[in-house]
Design an enzyme around this catalytic site. Structure first.
Site, short mmCIF file in Angstrom:
data_model
loop_
_atom_site.label_atom_id
_atom_site.label_comp_id
_atom_site.label_asym_id
_atom_site.label_seq_id
_atom_site.Cartn_x
_atom_site.Cartn_y
_atom_site.Cartn_z
N ASP A 58 -165.72 108.52 -65.75
CA ASP A 58 -164.69 107.48 -65.79
C ASP A 58 -164.78 106.49 -64.64
OD1 ASP A 58 -163.87 109.41 -63.98
OD2 ASP A 58 -161.99 109.88 -65.00
N ASP A 66 -158.60 114.73 -55.93
CA ASP A 66 -158.53 115.68 -57.06
C ASP A 66 -158.92 117.11 -56.72
OD1 ASP A 66 -157.76 113.53 -58.57
OD2 ASP A 66 -159.66 113.30 -59.59
#
Length: 797
Positions: free
Chosen positions: A101, A513
């Protein structure tokens, strides 16, 4: 540009992203509506040089003397982010691609069982093109591959999208700019593929656009693109129409294109039947039966859900469609799988689970090309207790599951998992049944069976690529197939901060993350990220210069603690107290002797503490949100910066005084560091285009700063071991010097610079952090936003 952090847990992504200034990926494009193939004027395109960048003139001045030869590699983490797409070539064995992404595209290397990055040549000004919304591999000419690139459709990415085309499997690229944006990191990015090559006429490609821009077609192998105005539906689904940022309120648009290869025109030519999936819960599947000349809604189709993927089994004449009530990749509460008989027009619900019994949507969808009656699909948004994968060997008539309950909460798995090559995938978790560690996955929107090998299957998750090479053991009672990480070489972390202590581990990292790692060997995958506590994202870390076993980190988490301390160089951690009002990690600094800490968290003002675990006391004289750092010699001196003002504390962070700082950046992000071994020696980088933006140096503890000449822009500053014969530490920066964006090194305190990266190794945005190695001259660690940590060493002669 925005630091585009992905989330491996469902959360409000826009709150994580700050606008750090505009970097325009320029270039106009002339477009034309297209009623039939080949109609209308050609779009203007830009050729890229062999490094994959658009040719552009540089400024005449060049205050750096040369480019140093460097060897570049990744600090190994293996994975670390969402892989929404895996594409196998249908005519050549072992040719596969993966898209990420925000971290570019990769090609599978069968000999080494690893992935090769393909978009490292994307430069600073075009950083958005590291987000890949779709990939297409040409089965007529396997050397051709295409990537639709662009990260956001709102103003977080100021540049438009593009279609990159390669005739050498992604080694080099040429680029066709589009008159609209693409969203590689937007909601719905796991749908697809939006880009497809005609399997009979490979000069014909289709691209489904977001934002209501419709369907686009190229008839010259991706060189030019035209709007297909006869296509009747640009989509209408928005995750949250009320979202004022434009992130969740964008129209998802046209989400997949699938050719029916059994319908070639008489006498040759392009494929006649093309199916298109649209983000519209009432009208999701359209078809052309005349090679794209006209389009109509497929009659009898189900309504009420979004068509995530459409995969065709041409041999049996079935189009499978995976549906969810949401666009994903985080959300989805209900789903179905339908089968459309292309020869009779019959739609049939072949869902593995009745919609009423689902708490997830379906997405990852694949057909075994060696045995086309075999189809698989994922419950991509089944977060708890685990994702689910379903398999049918009779075209959806009956299904089996990757796991089931033998007696709740005990699970019986058809698989075993071996994560020994990437052990951190356990997350250090010890969950109660029915959860297991490691998890089978989450956000499992990509799943593909190798078209040449029924035993090999790969699927992407929010953190890695998993796969198996004995998949058919699934079908043998009592047997289990083995799942392992198939992610070597694919580095997808977003880096917030880096530290290279003078002793102990060579590198400590703060990552989005997955928190971050203590690397004792940068060539090996570490056993586990930071735990006790885990942060969803570590935003800042620091070590005590004279006592590097003392380390502090701060980060984002759903609840306290959001600060942690280590007394063994980051090997183990303990959570600390936090003052009232803290909402995020912010920045944190450790005194040179480890006796005190200063923390500037989100949601609360700057605070100081006398040691690990001590209560925090509000600092005076410094505004909330200031960036804080420590002097590397004097344990009582701390520094801060916000909005053009530099602040100094000489009492351990209890009080700060604003210093004269005329000319420093009033806008834009700023990074600054104090030089190890030199009291009050500070370098400051940052700013914003159109204002003060560069590199400054102070040798008197921040009382006065001098701008470094010849540096037009600088975003990071770091230090490493001095060059042989030099007395001052080596400087490293990500900057624009002499009109050229790059990574630079200075061995003479900024008097001159050499560029140490090159046009093939740019890695998009590198503005978060940089540090040299204090023990190895020439070694530098560079942050990226989606390509992990890259490190360079002076090349051997």
């Amino acid at each position: 540009m925005p630091p585009a952090l992905r989330a491996h847990r469902a959360r409000a992504l826009p709150a994580l992203i700050g606008l750090l200034g505009g970097l325009l990926a320029g270039g106009p494009v002339a477009t034309a509506d297209d009623h039939t193939a080949g109609a209308g004027p050609a779009a203007v395109t830009y050729d890229l040089d062999t490094a994959g960048r658009r040719a552009a003139p540089h400024e005449k001045a060049a205050p750096y003397s040369k480019t140093a030869k460097y060897d570049w590699k990744n600090v190994r983490v293996d994975g670390g982010g969402f892989v929404p797409g895996i594409v196998f070539n249908r005519s050549e064995r072992d040719l596969a691609y993966a898209r990420t992404d925000i971290g570019g595209a990769y090609r599978w290397q069968e000999a080494s069982k690893s992935w090769k990055p393909l978009l490292d040549s994307v430069g600073w000004d075009d950083w958005g093109h590291t987000g890949v919304v779709s990939l297409a591999s040409d089965s007529v000419d396997p050397d051709r591959v295409y990537a639709a690139v662009g990260t956001y459709t709102n103003d977080w990415d100021p540049g438009n999208g593009a279609v990159l085309r390669s005739a050498d499997r992604g080694e080099t690229w040429r680029r066709a700019d589009l008159p609209f944006k693409l969203g590689g990191n937007m909601p719905g990015r796991g749908m697809g593929e939006r880009l497809a090559v005609d399997p009979h006429d490979n000069d014909v490609l289709y691209l489904g656009a977001p934002s209501g821009k419709g369907l686009w077609r190229s008839t010259d192998a991706g060189a030019t693109w035209k709007h297909v105005t006869d296509f009747p539906n640009p989509g209408d689904f928005r995750q949250d129409p009320g979202d004022t940022t434009g992130y969740n309120s964008d129209n998802q648009g046209i989400v997949w294109v699938t050719f029916d290869e059994s319908t070639r025109a008489p006498g040759g030519g392009r494929t006649q039947t093309v199916y298109v999936g649209v983000a519209d819960k009432a009208n999701s599947v359209y078809r052309s039966t005349d090679g794209g000349g006209s389009w109509s809604r497929v009659a009898g189709q189900p309504t009420g859900l979004l068509a995530h993927k459409g995969v065709l089994d041409a041999e049996n004449g079935y189009l499978y469609v995976a549906y969810s009530d949401r666009a994903g990749p985080y959300d989805g509460g209900k789903g179905q799988v339908w089968r459309y008989a292309t020869r009779t027009g019959e739609w049939k619900d072949v869902s593995p689970v009745a919609e009423a019994d689902t708490h997830y949507g379906f997405s990852g969808l694949t057909v075994d090309r060696q045995h086309p009656g075999t189809v698989m699909v994922t419950g991509y948004s089944s977060w708890w207790p685990d994702t689910q994968i379903f398999r049918s060997r009779d075209s959806g008539g009956h299904w089996t599951r990757a796991w089931d309950y033998s007696s709740y909460p005990t699970r019986e798995n058809r698989y075993t998992m071996d994560i020994s090559s990437v052990p951190w995938l356990s997350w250090g978790a010890r969950p109660a049944p029915p959860e297991q560690s490691p998890k089978l996955g989450w956000m499992t929107e990509s799943l593909e069976i190798d078209p040449f090998d029924s035993d090999r299957m790969m699927y992407g998750t929010g953190a890695t690529v998993y796969g198996t090479e004995n998949l058919t053991e699934w079908d043998t009672p009592g047997s289990r197939f083995t799942i392992t990480p198939m992610v070597k070489g694919l580095e997808e972390t977003a880096v917030n901060d880096l530290a290279a202590p003078p002793s102990g581990a060579p590198l400590l990292s703060a990552l989005g993350d997955i928190g971050g790692f203590r690397h004792t060997d940068v060539t090996k995958v570490p056993p586990l990220m930071y735990t006790s506590p885990n942060f969803t994202s570590t935003t800042s870390l620091d070590y005590a210069a004279a006592r590097p076993d003392t380390v502090v980190r701060a980060g984002d988490a759903e609840a306290a603690p959001r600060v942690a301390f280590s007394t063994d160089n980051g090997a183990t951690w303990s959570g600390g107290r936090e003052p009232a009002g803290v909402t995020g990690g912010g920045t944190v600094a450790a005194a040179a002797d480890g006796s005190r800490f200063v923390w500037s968290p989100q949601g609360a003002g700057v605070h100081t503490a006398t040691g690990p675990g001590s209560a925090w006391t509000a600092a005076k004289g410094i505004p909330q949100g200031a960036v804080v750092e420590a002097d590397r010699v004097d344990p009582r001196r701390f520094y801060g910066f916000k909005a053009g003002a530099f602040y100094v504390s000489t009492d351990g962070g209890a009080t700060f005084t604003a210093k004269a700082s005329a000319g420093l950046p009033a806008e834009g992000p700023v990074k600054f560091q104090a030089v190890p071994g030199k009291r009050g020696d500070i370098w400051l980088a940052g700013g914003k285009a159109g204002g003060a933006y560069g590199l400054w140096h102070s040798t008197d503890g921040g009382t006065r700063f001098t701008e470094v000449g010849g540096v037009q822009e600088a975003d990071t500053i770091g230090f490493g071991k001095a060059a042989p014969g030099a007395s001052y530490q080596t400087l490293y920066t990500s900057a624009r010097i002499g009109g050229v964006r790059g990574v630079f090194r200075s061995t003479d305190a900024g008097a001159s610079w050499v560029r140490i990266n090159d046009d093939r190794r740019q890695w998009g945005w590198t503005g978060a952090a940089i540090t040299g190695d204090p023990k190895v001259y020439g070694r530098v660690y560079v942050s990226t936003n989606g390509r992990g940590i890259v490190y360079g060493d002076t090349a051997a002669k």
